[in-house]
Design a protein around this motif. Structure first.
Motif, PDB file in Angstrom:
ATOM      1  N   GLY A 103       3.699 -36.175  80.242  1.00 20.77           N
ATOM      2  CA  GLY A 103       5.101 -36.187  80.454  1.00 20.77           C
ATOM      3  C   GLY A 103       5.881 -35.089  80.390  1.00 20.77           C
ATOM      4  O   GLY A 103       6.987 -34.982  80.799  1.00 20.77           O
ATOM      5  N   VAL A 104       5.217 -34.023  80.055  1.00 16.50           N
ATOM      6  CA  VAL A 104       6.063 -32.798  80.312  1.00 16.50           C
ATOM      7  C   VAL A 104       6.056 -32.114  81.501  1.00 16.50           C
ATOM      8  O   VAL A 104       4.920 -32.117  82.235  1.00 16.50           O
ATOM      9  N   VAL A 105       7.161 -31.501  82.068  1.00 18.43           N
ATOM     10  CA  VAL A 105       7.198 -31.335  83.568  1.00 18.43           C
ATOM     11  C   VAL A 105       6.622 -29.848  83.524  1.00 18.43           C
ATOM     12  O   VAL A 105       7.399 -28.929  82.978  1.00 18.43           O
ATOM     13  N   PRO A 106       5.612 -29.383  84.321  1.00 18.22           N
ATOM     14  CA  PRO A 106       5.344 -27.941  84.372  1.00 18.22           C
ATOM     15  C   PRO A 106       6.341 -27.158  85.123  1.00 18.22           C
ATOM     16  O   PRO A 106       6.970 -27.637  86.106  1.00 18.22           O
ATOM     17  N   GLN A 107       6.313 -25.859  84.555  1.00 22.23           N
ATOM     18  CA  GLN A 107       7.234 -24.906  85.156  1.00 22.23           C
ATOM     19  C   GLN A 107       6.309 -24.282  86.451  1.00 22.23           C
ATOM     20  O   GLN A 107       5.112 -24.398  86.501  1.00 22.23           O
ATOM     21  N   ALA A 108       6.919 -23.577  87.266  1.00 16.99           N
ATOM     22  CA  ALA A 108       6.366 -22.672  88.233  1.00 16.99           C
ATOM     23  C   ALA A 108       5.656 -21.761  87.569  1.00 16.99           C
ATOM     24  O   ALA A 108       6.272 -21.088  86.787  1.00 16.99           O
ATOM     25  N   ALA A 109       4.504 -21.359  87.934  1.00 14.17           N
ATOM     26  CA  ALA A 109       3.679 -20.116  87.468  1.00 14.17           C
ATOM     27  C   ALA A 109       4.168 -18.946  87.878  1.00 14.17           C
ATOM     28  O   ALA A 109       4.812 -18.830  89.158  1.00 14.17           O
ATOM     29  N   SER A 110       4.357 -17.910  87.266  1.00 11.38           N
ATOM     30  CA  SER A 110       4.847 -16.638  87.677  1.00 11.38           C
ATOM     31  C   SER A 110       3.744 -15.923  88.319  1.00 11.38           C
ATOM     32  O   SER A 110       2.740 -16.483  88.259  1.00 11.38           O
ATOM     33  N   ALA A 111       4.176 -14.869  89.096  1.00  9.06           N
ATOM     34  CA  ALA A 111       3.209 -14.325  89.961  1.00  9.06           C
ATOM     35  C   ALA A 111       1.959 -13.426  89.048  1.00  9.06           C
ATOM     36  O   ALA A 111       2.307 -12.918  88.288  1.00  9.06           O
ATOM     37  N   GLY A 112       0.746 -14.132  89.612  1.00 11.24           N
ATOM     38  CA  GLY A 112      -0.289 -13.366  89.244  1.00 11.24           C
ATOM     39  C   GLY A 112      -0.916 -14.285  87.998  1.00 11.24           C
ATOM     40  O   GLY A 112      -2.145 -14.021  87.519  1.00 11.24           O
ATOM     41  N   SER A 113      -0.188 -15.175  87.197  1.00 11.88           N
ATOM     42  CA  SER A 113      -0.826 -15.875  86.216  1.00 11.88           C
ATOM     43  C   SER A 113      -1.603 -17.038  86.664  1.00 11.88           C
ATOM     44  O   SER A 113      -2.514 -17.182  85.787  1.00 11.88           O
ATOM     45  N   LEU A 114      -1.457 -17.738  87.751  1.00 12.74           N
ATOM     46  CA  LEU A 114      -2.468 -18.619  87.963  1.00 12.74           C
ATOM     47  C   LEU A 114      -2.989 -18.341  89.453  1.00 12.74           C
ATOM     48  O   LEU A 114      -2.440 -17.515  90.430  1.00 12.74           O
ATOM     49  N   ARG A 115      -4.370 -18.621  89.881  1.00 13.39           N
ATOM     50  CA  ARG A 115      -4.827 -18.244  91.133  1.00 13.39           C
ATOM     51  C   ARG A 115      -5.524 -19.403  91.594  1.00 13.39           C
ATOM     52  O   ARG A 115      -6.529 -19.876  90.943  1.00 13.39           O
ATOM     53  N   LEU A 116      -5.400 -19.917  92.706  1.00 13.73           N
ATOM     54  CA  LEU A 116      -6.289 -20.940  93.451  1.00 13.73           C
ATOM     55  C   LEU A 116      -6.992 -20.329  94.446  1.00 13.73           C
ATOM     56  O   LEU A 116      -6.278 -19.980  95.511  1.00 13.73           O
ATOM     57  N   GLY A 117      -8.442 -20.038  94.448  1.00  9.35           N
ATOM     58  CA  GLY A 117      -8.831 -19.424  95.637  1.00  9.35           C
ATOM     59  C   GLY A 117      -9.612 -20.193  96.448  1.00  9.35           C
ATOM     60  O   GLY A 117     -10.508 -21.243  96.103  1.00  9.35           O
ATOM     61  N   LEU A 118      -9.511 -20.469  97.677  1.00  6.62           N
ATOM     62  CA  LEU A 118     -10.155 -21.193  98.649  1.00  6.62           C
ATOM     63  C   LEU A 118     -10.386 -20.435 100.108  1.00  6.62           C
ATOM     64  O   LEU A 118      -9.956 -19.376 100.338  1.00  6.62           O
ATOM     65  N   PRO A 119     -11.633 -20.958 100.669  1.00  6.27           N
ATOM     66  CA  PRO A 119     -12.143 -20.154 101.666  1.00  6.27           C
ATOM     67  C   PRO A 119     -11.070 -20.100 102.897  1.00  6.27           C
ATOM     68  O   PRO A 119     -10.139 -21.236 103.128  1.00  6.27           O
ATOM     69  N   GLN A 120     -11.193 -18.982 103.748  1.00  6.64           N
ATOM     70  CA  GLN A 120     -10.227 -18.934 104.914  1.00  6.64           C
ATOM     71  C   GLN A 120     -10.758 -19.898 105.799  1.00  6.64           C
ATOM     72  O   GLN A 120      -9.843 -20.522 106.575  1.00  6.64           O
ATOM     73  N   ILE A 121     -11.842 -20.292 105.911  1.00  9.59           N
ATOM     74  CA  ILE A 121     -12.462 -21.153 107.026  1.00  9.59           C
ATOM     75  C   ILE A 121     -13.171 -22.586 106.177  1.00  9.59           C
ATOM     76  O   ILE A 121     -14.173 -21.979 105.471  1.00  9.59           O
ATOM     77  N   ILE A 122     -12.737 -23.559 106.234  1.00  7.73           N
ATOM     78  CA  ILE A 122     -13.501 -24.677 105.924  1.00  7.73           C
ATOM     79  C   ILE A 122     -14.398 -25.329 106.836  1.00  7.73           C
ATOM     80  O   ILE A 122     -13.738 -25.598 107.837  1.00  7.73           O
ATOM     81  N   VAL A 138     -13.880 -23.932  95.588  1.00  5.70           N
ATOM     82  CA  VAL A 138     -12.601 -23.355  94.974  1.00  5.70           C
ATOM     83  C   VAL A 138     -12.920 -22.608  93.753  1.00  5.70           C
ATOM     84  O   VAL A 138     -13.969 -22.745  93.162  1.00  5.70           O
ATOM     85  N   VAL A 139     -11.887 -21.349  93.644  1.00  5.79           N
ATOM     86  CA  VAL A 139     -11.966 -20.986  92.514  1.00  5.79           C
ATOM     87  C   VAL A 139     -10.787 -21.239  91.815  1.00  5.79           C
ATOM     88  O   VAL A 139      -9.383 -20.910  92.403  1.00  5.79           O
ATOM     89  N   LEU A 140     -10.939 -21.579  90.414  1.00  2.00           N
ATOM     90  CA  LEU A 140      -9.448 -21.711  89.540  1.00  2.00           C
ATOM     91  C   LEU A 140      -9.398 -20.676  88.664  1.00  2.00           C
ATOM     92  O   LEU A 140     -10.614 -20.394  87.650  1.00  2.00           O
ATOM     93  N   GLU A 141      -8.256 -20.105  88.360  1.00  2.00           N
ATOM     94  CA  GLU A 141      -8.275 -18.729  87.813  1.00  2.00           C
ATOM     95  C   GLU A 141      -6.958 -18.900  87.054  1.00  2.00           C
ATOM     96  O   GLU A 141      -5.921 -19.198  87.410  1.00  2.00           O
ATOM     97  N   ALA A 142      -6.920 -18.480  85.434  1.00  2.00           N
ATOM     98  CA  ALA A 142      -5.425 -18.433  84.858  1.00  2.00           C
ATOM     99  C   ALA A 142      -5.912 -16.954  83.928  1.00  2.00           C
ATOM    100  O   ALA A 142      -6.754 -16.711  83.388  1.00  2.00           O
ATOM    101  N   VAL A 143      -4.596 -16.251  83.811  1.00  2.00           N
ATOM    102  CA  VAL A 143      -4.627 -15.366  82.895  1.00  2.00           C
ATOM    103  C   VAL A 143      -4.928 -15.600  81.544  1.00  2.00           C
ATOM    104  O   VAL A 143      -5.765 -15.176  80.855  1.00  2.00           O
TER     105      VAL A 143
END
Length: 151
Positions: free
Chosen positions: A39-58, A66-71
């Motif tokens: 039930g906690v509303v997530p805040q928008a991530a600050s620049a560079g704290s989260l990264r979602l990597g996807l290929p340019q061509i699917i 996909v690549v999931l990254e967090a500081v």
């Protein structure tokens, strides 16, 4: 065990009835995120704290790397609106985890994914639990087209 004609017919009718029952409705992405965050509303991530990597061509929306990254994160979850399952990935990091990085393949396409030449947009949300009851999120839209290009 010997099957009689009556047994075969009852199995056939039972299977047909099961197929005609309505499927379980898909959960909305907002509801799934609320359950994940208790039930906690997530805040928008600050620049560079989260990264979602996807290929340019699917090449195939049924298997997208996909690549999931967090500081810093205790948990990461990837949600997709319109995917066969709204929650695509749920990753937990232990206290000794070094890099907060996870690579996998997910299915973004649905039965409604367009054929060649048509476009569809699918919303993805990466949610990270930074500390207990503190969540941040990163939203992005992925364009699934017949050619397989992603934004």
């Amino acid at each position: 065990m010997k099957l009689t004609r009556r047994d075969v017919l009852s199995l056939g009718f039972g299977a047909t009835a099961a197929m005609l029952l309505p499927a379980r409705p898909a959960m909305a992405m907002g509801d799934a995120i609320a359950i994940y965050t208790n039930g906690v509303v997530p805040q928008a991530a600050s620049a560079g704290s989260l990264r979602l990597g996807l290929p340019q061509i699917i090449g195939d929306a049924r298997r997208v790397p996909v690549v999931l990254e967090a500081v810093q994160a205790r948990r990461l979850a990837l949600f997709a609106k319109g995917a066969p399952s709204v929650l695509l990935a749920d990753v937990r990091f232990g206290p000794r985890a070094g890099a907060r990085r996870f690579e996998t393949s997910v299915r973004l396409g649905t039965q409604d994914t367009p054929e060649r030449g048509a476009d569809a947009v699918q919303d993805l949300v990466l949610v990270a639990e930074i500390e207990p009851n503190r969540f941040v999120q990163l939203e992005t839209a992925v364009s699934l087209s017949g050619g397989g290009y992603a934004n």
